[in-house]
Design an enzyme around this catalytic site. Structure first.
Site, short mmCIF file in Angstrom:
data_model
loop_
_atom_site.label_atom_id
_atom_site.label_comp_id
_atom_site.label_asym_id
_atom_site.label_seq_id
_atom_site.Cartn_x
_atom_site.Cartn_y
_atom_site.Cartn_z
N VAL A 1 -1.69 7.52 -7.71
CA VAL A 1 -1.65 6.91 -6.29
C VAL A 1 -1.90 6.75 -5.28
O VAL A 1 -1.51 8.33 -4.06
CB VAL A 1 0.21 6.68 -6.11
CG1 VAL A 1 1.27 6.03 -4.89
CG2 VAL A 1 0.79 6.12 -7.30
N LYS A 2 -2.26 6.35 -4.54
CA LYS A 2 -2.79 6.02 -2.63
C LYS A 2 -2.05 5.87 -1.48
O LYS A 2 -1.72 5.23 -2.00
CB LYS A 2 -3.40 4.87 -2.53
CG LYS A 2 -5.46 5.82 -2.52
CD LYS A 2 -6.54 4.75 -2.14
CE LYS A 2 -7.68 5.86 -1.80
NZ LYS A 2 -8.13 4.61 -1.29
N VAL A 3 -1.88 6.64 -0.80
CA VAL A 3 -0.46 6.79 0.42
C VAL A 3 -1.31 7.13 0.91
O VAL A 3 -1.74 8.25 0.99
CB VAL A 3 0.82 7.93 -0.32
CG1 VAL A 3 1.27 8.37 0.62
CG2 VAL A 3 1.01 7.69 -1.29
N ALA B 1 -4.55 3.62 -6.89
CA ALA B 1 -3.65 2.52 -6.36
C ALA B 1 -3.80 2.62 -5.38
O ALA B 1 -2.68 3.58 -5.53
CB ALA B 1 -3.46 1.93 -8.04
N THR C 1 -9.69 2.55 -5.07
CA THR C 1 -9.45 0.80 -4.26
C THR C 1 -8.67 1.64 -3.61
O THR C 1 -8.24 1.77 -2.94
CB THR C 1 -8.90 0.03 -6.01
OG1 THR C 1 -7.40 0.57 -6.28
CG2 THR C 1 -9.25 -0.02 -7.19
#
Ligand code: G3P
Length: 215
Positions: free
Chosen positions: A82-84, A56, A27
């Site tokens: 975790v998208k960074v 996310a 996402t």
């Protein structure tokens, strides 16, 4: 190659999961905004449908806040990645989160050198956006080939997640290159099983079968 859906739409996720081909979901803030729903509520629903990696994204721009946000997201479920974003603050945050066992998907990657840095700070996934490069006249898939070569040279464990996919040819090319993962909109995934010759072939088999005594 693992197949992910790039969406925050739970109906689409449910359909692809039913087909048995869905390995995970990505996402981003724009996809979540499109649904007009509460972020955490959507994530919880996705977690209940998909037993696989679910990306996310953090929306802070400073490392300390990214780390806090990342930890909060990771607490939701062990499948959360975790998208960074690929910024110097994002690199700092990724290094910290990874060292604490939180899996990070470094996003908004547009060059092999950015991907090299993502691997060096311990990202689990790197997400090069190939469609957006195509859109501006650069062949996006070329950077996938280059990133895979760099990762092979140094035996990096970071997996290449081909993102910003626009059509089935992108999926095929990603698989030909040996990318680990390809994430795509539902409109692309639903085209993958389709072929006109399959449809006409099946119609003929069924018609011919009517002539066969089989009761
Ligand atoms: O989720 C990241 C990426 O796949 C976005 O794609 O279509 O907005 O360029 P797009």
């Amino acid at each position: 190659m693992k197949l992910f859906l790039d969406t925050a739409n739970v109906d689409e996720i449910r359909k692809a999961a039913d087909w048995g081909i869905l390995d995970g979901v990505t996402t981003n803030p724009s996809l979540v905004a499109k649904e007009g729903r509460n972020f955490k509520e959507v994530l919880r629903e996705i977690i209940a449908i998909v037993d696989g990696p679910i990306s996310a994204e953090v929306v802070s721009v400073k490392a300390e806040q990214m780390i806090q946000e990342g930890k909060d997201l990771a607490k939701l479920h062990s499948n959360i990645y975790v998208k960074v974003p690929m910024t110097t603050e994002g690199l700092k945050a990724t290094r910290r989160l990874s060292s604490e066992g939180i899996r990070v998907n470094m996003t908004l990657v547009f060059s092999p050198l950015q991907a090299l840095l993502a691997a060096k700070v311990g990202a689990t996934y790197v997400s090069p956006f190939i469609g957006r490069l195509d859109d501006m006249g650069q062949t996006g898939m070329e950077i996938i080939e280059e990133i895979l070569a760099i990762y092979r040279n140094y035996d990096f464990k970071t997996e290449v997640l081909v993102a910003s996919v626009r059509h089935p040819i992108h999926v095929k090319e990603a698989a030909m290159l040996g990318a680990h993962i390809c994430t795509m909109p539902f409109s692309v995934m639903e085209k993958l099983p389709q072929h006109a010759l399959t449809d006409t072939g099946l119609a003929k088999f069924l018609k011919d079968w009517e002539k066969v005594a089989h009761k």
